[in-house]
Every structure is written in structure tokens, then in C-alpha cells.
Design a protein around this motif. Structure first.
Motif, PDB file in Angstrom:
ATOM      1  N   SER A  43      52.119  70.538   9.862  1.00  0.00           N
ATOM      2  CA  SER A  43      51.879  69.847  11.137  1.00  0.00           C
ATOM      3  C   SER A  43      50.402  69.494  11.280  1.00  0.00           C
ATOM      4  CB  SER A  43      52.360  70.688  12.321  1.00  0.00           C
ATOM      5  OG  SER A  43      51.518  71.788  12.565  1.00  0.00           O
ATOM      6  N   GLU A  44      49.523  70.394  10.825  1.00  0.00           N
ATOM      7  CA  GLU A  44      48.088  70.103  10.863  1.00  0.00           C
ATOM      8  C   GLU A  44      47.755  68.912   9.975  1.00  0.00           C
ATOM      9  OE1 GLU A  44      46.386  74.576  11.761  1.00  0.00           O
ATOM     10  OE2 GLU A  44      46.691  73.977   9.690  1.00  0.00           O
ATOM     11  N   GLN A  45      48.408  68.830   8.820  1.00  0.00           N
ATOM     12  CA  GLN A  45      48.195  67.685   7.935  1.00  0.00           C
ATOM     13  C   GLN A  45      48.652  66.396   8.603  1.00  0.00           C
ATOM     14  OE1 GLN A  45      50.350  68.634   4.389  1.00  0.00           O
ATOM     15  NE2 GLN A  45      48.765  70.012   3.596  1.00  0.00           N
ATOM     16  N   LEU A  46      49.814  66.457   9.239  1.00  0.00           N
ATOM     17  CA  LEU A  46      50.332  65.262   9.931  1.00  0.00           C
ATOM     18  C   LEU A  46      49.377  64.825  11.040  1.00  0.00           C
ATOM     19  CD1 LEU A  46      54.110  66.173  10.267  1.00  0.00           C
ATOM     20  CD2 LEU A  46      53.128  64.374   8.836  1.00  0.00           C
ATOM     21  N   ASN A  48      46.162  65.460  11.291  1.00  0.00           N
ATOM     22  CA  ASN A  48      44.906  64.966  10.702  1.00  0.00           C
ATOM     23  C   ASN A  48      45.086  63.578  10.110  1.00  0.00           C
ATOM     24  OD1 ASN A  48      43.370  67.204  11.382  1.00  0.00           O
ATOM     25  ND2 ASN A  48      43.865  68.270   9.486  1.00  0.00           N
ATOM     26  N   ARG A  49      46.243  63.350   9.492  1.00  0.00           N
ATOM     27  CA  ARG A  49      46.514  62.041   8.899  1.00  0.00           C
ATOM     28  C   ARG A  49      46.596  60.972   9.976  1.00  0.00           C
ATOM     29  NH1 ARG A  49      52.052  61.710   6.154  1.00  0.00           N
ATOM     30  NH2 ARG A  49      52.682  61.281   8.267  1.00  0.00           N
ATOM     31  N   ASN A  50      47.153  61.350  11.123  1.00  0.00           N
ATOM     32  CA  ASN A  50      47.314  60.406  12.225  1.00  0.00           C
ATOM     33  C   ASN A  50      46.184  60.482  13.237  1.00  0.00           C
ATOM     34  OD1 ASN A  50      49.792  59.590  11.168  1.00  0.00           O
ATOM     35  ND2 ASN A  50      50.896  61.171  12.289  1.00  0.00           N
ATOM     36  N   ASN A  51      45.132  61.244  12.891  1.00  0.00           N
ATOM     37  CA  ASN A  51      44.006  61.444  13.812  1.00  0.00           C
ATOM     38  C   ASN A  51      44.454  61.931  15.180  1.00  0.00           C
ATOM     39  OD1 ASN A  51      42.011  60.670  11.944  1.00  0.00           O
ATOM     40  ND2 ASN A  51      42.430  58.516  12.368  1.00  0.00           N
ATOM     41  N   GLY A  52      45.449  62.819  15.186  1.00  0.00           N
ATOM     42  CA  GLY A  52      45.913  63.396  16.431  1.00  0.00           C
ATOM     43  C   GLY A  52      46.927  62.567  17.169  1.00  0.00           C
ATOM     44  N   SER A  53      47.246  61.397  16.657  1.00  0.00           N
ATOM     45  CA  SER A  53      48.223  60.528  17.313  1.00  0.00           C
ATOM     46  C   SER A  53      49.624  60.894  16.835  1.00  0.00           C
ATOM     47  CB  SER A  53      47.937  59.065  16.991  1.00  0.00           C
ATOM     48  OG  SER A  53      48.971  58.248  17.480  1.00  0.00           O
ATOM     49  N   VAL A  54      50.550  60.989  17.760  1.00  0.00           N
ATOM     50  CA  VAL A  54      51.919  61.322  17.407  1.00  0.00           C
ATOM     51  C   VAL A  54      52.616  60.135  16.761  1.00  0.00           C
ATOM     52  CG1 VAL A  54      54.160  62.051  18.329  1.00  0.00           C
ATOM     53  CG2 VAL A  54      52.054  63.027  19.240  1.00  0.00           C
ATOM     54  N   HIS A  55      52.224  58.925  17.088  1.00  0.00           N
ATOM     55  CA  HIS A  55      52.899  57.721  16.592  1.00  0.00           C
ATOM     56  C   HIS A  55      52.134  57.048  15.507  1.00  0.00           C
ATOM     57  CE1 HIS A  55      55.782  58.218  19.759  1.00  0.00           C
ATOM     58  NE2 HIS A  55      54.778  58.370  20.590  1.00  0.00           N
TER      59      HIS A  55
END
Length: 55
Positions: A43-46, A48-55
């Protein structure tokens, strides 16, 4: 599973997952707790990849 937590809890997902891991650990469910630690890391990777954005 990590994606589900990120969608539901946003930036707080790693905290929610860590709390679940703690619950499992308290019940002596080591393998389950370890699984949730892995989910927390993903979840942290997700996030970070999205810069904290859920979408």
C-alpha cells in the motif's frame, strides 16, 4: 488487497493495515500478521507511486 485499503482509507491505508496486523499478532496469528505487513508495504508503494492520490 492493498489497492482495496488505499481506495477505502486513502493516505491512512498503511495505518489501518498496521492496526489489523497488530490485532492478528495479539491473537498469535503470526502468519496472518506477516501477510498484513506485506500488504502494508505494498500500500505504501501504491501511495508513493501515485503521490498519495487514490486515483
Amino acid at each position: 488487497m492493498a489497492h482495496h485499503y488505499v481506495e477505502k482509507h486513502g493516505n491512512e491505508a498503511p495505518i489501518a493495515i498496521a492496526m489489523r496486523a497488530d490485532q492478528l499478532l495479539e491473537r498469535g496469528e503470526i502468519l496472518g500478521a506477516n501477510t498484513y505487513v506485506a500488504i502494508m508495504r505494498k500500500s505504501e508503494q501504491l501511495l508513493n507511486r501515485n503521490n498519495g492520490s487514490v486515483h
